[in-house]
Design an enzyme around this catalytic site. Sequence first.
Site, PDB file in Angstrom:
ATOM      1  N   CYS A   1      -5.235   5.941   6.546  1.00  0.00           N
ATOM      2  CA  CYS A   1      -4.821   4.546   6.342  1.00  0.00           C
ATOM      3  C   CYS A   1      -3.767   4.156   7.368  1.00  0.00           C
ATOM      4  O   CYS A   1      -2.862   4.927   7.669  1.00  0.00           O
ATOM      5  CB  CYS A   1      -4.245   4.359   4.938  1.00  0.00           C
ATOM      6  SG  CYS A   1      -5.488   4.279   3.674  1.00  0.00           S
TER       7      CYS A   1
ATOM      8  N   GLU B   1      -4.469  -0.108  -0.478  1.00  0.00           N
ATOM      9  CA  GLU B   1      -3.172  -0.397  -1.082  1.00  0.00           C
ATOM     10  C   GLU B   1      -3.345  -0.901  -2.513  1.00  0.00           C
ATOM     11  O   GLU B   1      -2.604  -0.490  -3.416  1.00  0.00           O
ATOM     12  CB  GLU B   1      -2.418  -1.417  -0.223  1.00  0.00           C
ATOM     13  CG  GLU B   1      -1.860  -0.847   1.066  1.00  0.00           C
ATOM     14  CD  GLU B   1      -2.892  -0.536   2.145  1.00  0.00           C
ATOM     15  OE1 GLU B   1      -2.541   0.139   3.116  1.00  0.00           O
ATOM     16  OE2 GLU B   1      -4.068  -0.970   2.026  1.00  0.00           O
TER      17      GLU B   1
ATOM     18  N   ASP C   1       1.831   8.967 -17.980  1.00  0.00           N
ATOM     19  CA  ASP C   1       3.096   9.695 -18.051  1.00  0.00           C
ATOM     20  C   ASP C   1       4.009   9.131 -19.139  1.00  0.00           C
ATOM     21  O   ASP C   1       4.650   9.881 -19.871  1.00  0.00           O
ATOM     22  CB  ASP C   1       3.802   9.639 -16.698  1.00  0.00           C
ATOM     23  CG  ASP C   1       5.110  10.415 -16.720  1.00  0.00           C
ATOM     24  OD1 ASP C   1       5.089  11.617 -17.064  1.00  0.00           O
ATOM     25  OD2 ASP C   1       6.149   9.813 -16.414  1.00  0.00           O
TER      26      ASP C   1
END
Length: 158
Positions: A76, A114, A128
Site C-alpha cells: 500500500c 484504508e 477485544d
Amino acid sequence: MPHFSHIDEDGRAQMVDVGEKTITRRVAIAGAQVVVSKETFTLLKEQALPKGDALTTAKIAGILAAKRTADLIPMCHPLALNFVDVRFSLDETACRIDIEAEARTEGKTGVEMEAMHAATAAALTLYDMCKAVQKDIVIQNIRLLYKSGGKSGVFTAK
C-alpha cells in the site's frame, strides 16, 4: 500469462508505480459485522462492559488503523487522508453491530485498503472490548461496499 501489477518480470513482489496516474477524488466505504450474544449486546448498548465504551474505542481504533494502513499492508502507498470515519448501527434483533468505515483522499491511488483496514480494526476492537464477557464472538462480512475515483470509476457492492 496474465500481468499482475504487484509482480515484477522475475516473479518478485513489487509496489506499483502510480507516478503517471491522474490525481482524482477517491472515496471508499467498507463494512464489517460483529455478532454477539444478547447479554453482550445489552452491555455494549448500555456502555456497561468491563472495559468501558466499546463503540467509541472501536471508532478511534478504526480511524487510527486507516491512518497506518501503509505501515502494515506491504504494497500500500502512504496516503494523505482527507477524511476517515467509522460508523456503527446496532441490530438488536440479530445482536449484531454493523460497521461502516469511510476514507477519502485526493490522490493517484484508491483508499479501499484504508477503509477495509478501518472496518477490520474496529471489529477487532469490539471483540477485544467484549471478550471479558463473551469469547465466541463472530466477526463476519468484511468487505468493500463502495468506491469511487480513479480509472475504474464507481463500484457498489450488491
